[in-house]
Scaffold this motif. Structure first.
Motif: not given
Length: 408
Positions: A137-142
Motif C-alpha cells: 500500500i505504501a508503494r502504491l501511495d508513492t
C-alpha cells in the motif's frame, strides 16, 4: 478500508492509479482489516455489495473470520476465494483482536489472508499490522503521488486483480524464504548440543518441540502448494473469467508467476526436510557416541578383569588352608610370588597392547583392520630371522624387494 482504482489513460493508453470511483475503471482493489469484518459483518457485506455488486456466501464469510482456517481455494460462479496463511514476522505489528490467539506452534505464528477475486475486483482481508499488505500500500501511495501519465512508465502497476493478488502472495512467500537462515542456525545449535562431550544432553523436550515445528512448516508448505495448484488449474480452465474483458495479458505469464510461487514454497519445504534430516543424523550420532563410550568403558573393565584374574588365581591357591604348601617356609617365597604376579601382569598388558586392546585410537584401529590374519599372532622370536642392515618390511614387500634386487 483502503480502495484503489486502476484506470486506463486516454492519451497514453497505460494504467494509472487513483482513489476516486470511476465508471470506466479497469478494476478496483478494496483492502479491509479483519477488525472491520468482525465488528460489523452484515454492514461489511452491504459495503462490499455497494462497491462491487457482489454478495458473499455466508460460509465463505465464516472462513474469512476463522483465524485457524488452513490454506484453501474455492471457486464460485461470481467470484473465487483464496485463503493463504502468512508467516508472522518480527516486523509485523499484528495484535490479537477480541483475545483470539493466532495459530502458534513453537515460535512460528501464522495468520490467514483472504483474497476475493473477480474479473474487475480484488478484495483482501488481513490483520491490521500486516507488513506485506502495508508495504505494498505504501508503494502504491508513492506511485499515486506522481502524475497520471508517469505512474506506469516502468510498468510497475498490476494489470488485473489476479496479477495484483499474485504480487501480494509473492511478498508473503518471501517471508518464508527468509525463514531458512534462522532455522539453519537453530539446527546448528542443536547439533552442537547433541555432539558436545563435556556434559550430558538433557534438553530432549525442547528438541522434540523444534522437530514438531519443522513438521508444522512442512505441512503448511504442502497446503500452500495444493492451494496454488488449484489456482493454477482455475487459470488454465477459466482464464477469461479471471483476467476480465478489457485486458490482454497472456495466460502464460500468469502461469509462470504461479509456478514461480509454487517453486519457492517447494524450496522451503525441501530445506525444512533437510534440516529435519540433519537433526535426526545428529541424534543418531549422539546415541552412537554414547554406545561407543559405553563399549569403551566395558572394554577397560574387561581388560582390568583379565589382568587381575591370574593374580586372583595365584593368591587363591596360596591362600588355601593346607598344612603343607611348598614354599611356605622359604624366606624368599613372598618375593618370588610377588615377582611372578608382576611379570604376569606386564606380560598380559604387553599382549593386550600388541593385540590393540590397550590405548586403541584411530590409527591403531586402522592398523588392526588392515593387518593380515597370519600377522595377528604375537611373534616373540622375530629376532631369529632378523638380518642386520636389512629393514623390517612385511613378508610380501620383502619378497617383492628381493625379486627386484635379484640380478638377471
Amino acid at each position: 478500508m483502503q480502495q484503489y482504482y486502476f484506470s486506463l489513460h486516454d492519451t497514453t493508453q497505460q494504467l494509472f492509479l487513483h482513489r476516486g470511483p470511476a465508471a470506466e475503471a479497469e478494476f478496483i482493489w478494496l483492502d479491509y482489516t479483519r477488525e472491520d469484518v468482525c465488528q460489523h459483518p452484515e454492514q461489511w457485506q452491504q459495503q462490499v455489495l455497494q462497491h462491487t455488486q457482489l454478495w458473499l456466501n455466508e460460509y465463505h464469510l465464516r472462513d474469512i473470520l476463522n483465524l485457524e482456517h488452513p490454506c484453501n481455494f474455492d471457486s464460485l460462479e461470481d467470484y473465487d476465494l483464496l485463503i493463504f496463511r502468512k508467516l508472522i514476522t518480527p516486523d509485523d505489528q499484528i495484535h490479537n483482536f477480541n483475545d483470539e490467539a493466532h495459530e502458534h506452534v513453537f515460535g512460528l505464528s501464522t495468520t490467514p489472508v483472504s483474497f476475493i477475486l473477480t474479473p474487475q475486483v480484488l478484495i483482501t482481508v488481513s490483520e491490521q499490522g500486516n507488513k506485506a499488505i502495508e508495504n505494498y500500500i505504501a508503494r502504491l501511495d508513492t506511485i499515486l503521488s506522481r502524475p497520471a501519465e508517469e505512474q506506469n512508465k516502468p510498468k510497475k502497476l498490476a494489470t488485473s486483480p489476479l496479477d495484483l493478488a499474485l504480487r501480494l502472495l509473492n511478498s508473503m512467500v518471501d517471508d518464508y524464504l527468509n525463514l531458512r537462515h534462522p532455522l539453519t542456525r537453530r539446527v546448528e545449535f542443536w547439533q552442537r548440543e547433541l555432539l558436545q562431550g563435556h556434559r550430558r544432553f538433557n534438553q530432549w523436550h525442547q528438541l522434540l518441540q523444534e522437530n514438531m515445528a519443522f513438521q508444522h512448516v512442512e505441512n503448511l508448505c504442502e497446503e500452500q502448494i495444493d492451494t496454488l495448484q488449484e489456482l493454477r488449474d482455475e487459470i488454465v480452465e477459466n482464464y477469461l473469467h479471471l483476467k476480465g474483458k478489457k485486458r490482454s495479458e497472456k495466460q502464460e505469464i500468469m502461469l509462470v508467476r504461479v509456478d514461480d510461487l509454487s517453486s519457492h514454497v517447494a524450496r522451503i519445504q525441501k530445506h525444512t526436510l533437510r534440516l529435519r534430516s540433519a537433526i535426526q543424523a545428529a541424534i543418531d550420532l549422539h546415541f552412537s557416541a554414547i554406545a561407543n563410550q559405553t563399549n569403551e568403558n566395558m572394554r577397560i573393565l574387561a581388560i582390568i578383569t583379565a589382568v587381575f584374574a591370574p593374580l586372583t588365581l595365584l593368591t587363591g591357591i596360596y591362600g588355601m588352608n593346607f598344612v603343607m604348601i611348598p614354599g611356605l617356609d622359604s624366606p624368599y617365597a613372598f618375593w618370588v610370588m610377588l615377582g611372578t604376579m608382576l611379570i604376569t601382569t606386564l606380560l598380559l598388558l604387553y599382549y593386550f597392547y600388541r593385540r590393540h586392546m590397550v590405548g586403541r585410537g584411530e590409527k591403531s584401529v586402522l592398523d588392526m583392520l588392515s593387518q593380515r590374519p597370519d600377522r595377528t599372532r604375537m611373534d616373540l622370536f622375530w629376532f631369529l630371522d632378523y638380518v642386520p642392515g636389512k629393514p623390517l618390511l612385511p613378508e610380501g614387500q620383502n619378497a617383492l624387494r628381493d625379486s627386484q634386487l635379484k640380478p638377471k
